[in-house]
Write a protein that holds these residues in place. Sequence first.
Motif, short mmCIF file in Angstrom:
data_model
loop_
_atom_site.label_atom_id
_atom_site.label_comp_id
_atom_site.label_asym_id
_atom_site.label_seq_id
_atom_site.Cartn_x
_atom_site.Cartn_y
_atom_site.Cartn_z
N CYS A 139 94.88 77.44 19.49
CA CYS A 139 96.33 77.53 19.29
C CYS A 139 96.81 78.98 19.29
N LYS A 182 100.14 68.81 17.13
CA LYS A 182 100.14 68.01 18.37
C LYS A 182 98.73 67.66 18.81
N ASP A 194 102.48 73.94 14.68
CA ASP A 194 103.07 72.93 15.57
C ASP A 194 102.08 72.56 16.68
N LYS A 195 101.44 73.53 17.29
CA LYS A 195 100.43 73.25 18.33
C LYS A 195 99.26 72.46 17.75
N GLY A 227 104.60 78.22 14.98
CA GLY A 227 104.12 77.88 16.32
C GLY A 227 102.68 77.39 16.33
#
Length: 154
Positions: free
Chosen positions: A86, A151, A147-148, A144
């Motif tokens: 990530c 997912k 969030d990655k 960020g």
Amino acid sequence: MAERGKKKPVGGPRSAARLGAVQALYQLEMSDEPKVPMVIEEYLRHRLGAEIEGDQYVDADGDLFSDIVAGAWSRVDEFDEAIAPCLAKDWPLDRLEAIIRAILRAGAYELTARPDVPTAVIINEYVDIAHAFVERAEASFVNGVLDKLAKAVR
């Protein structure tokens, strides 16, 4: 009414547990001989919900605190491997500040081991914690990365 000059507690017990967990994970990483049970006990007895240097800390959810610290630390290598993709290729995990690593590891633990907590809550909580320790750009970076990671793992 709060005494003049003393800060009022902010956040709820679960937020306080997460903040304490990040601090404990940071302490464990900085220690020559990390001892998870001792650190958890220290926080539960002397830090969470205590007044330290004039600041009154919110009583934390001790079970959540203990779960995050023990769970994140016991699987630290696994979470570091999950976080690494990530990040930018030229920015390995060991290049990050230790407090950022602690935030990301705690967030990674909750994203993988706590399906009862909504993804948005986890990310928002750890971004808020990041704001307490780092500049806005780093807090956005935490957002960020989590969030990655979310997912990828949820």
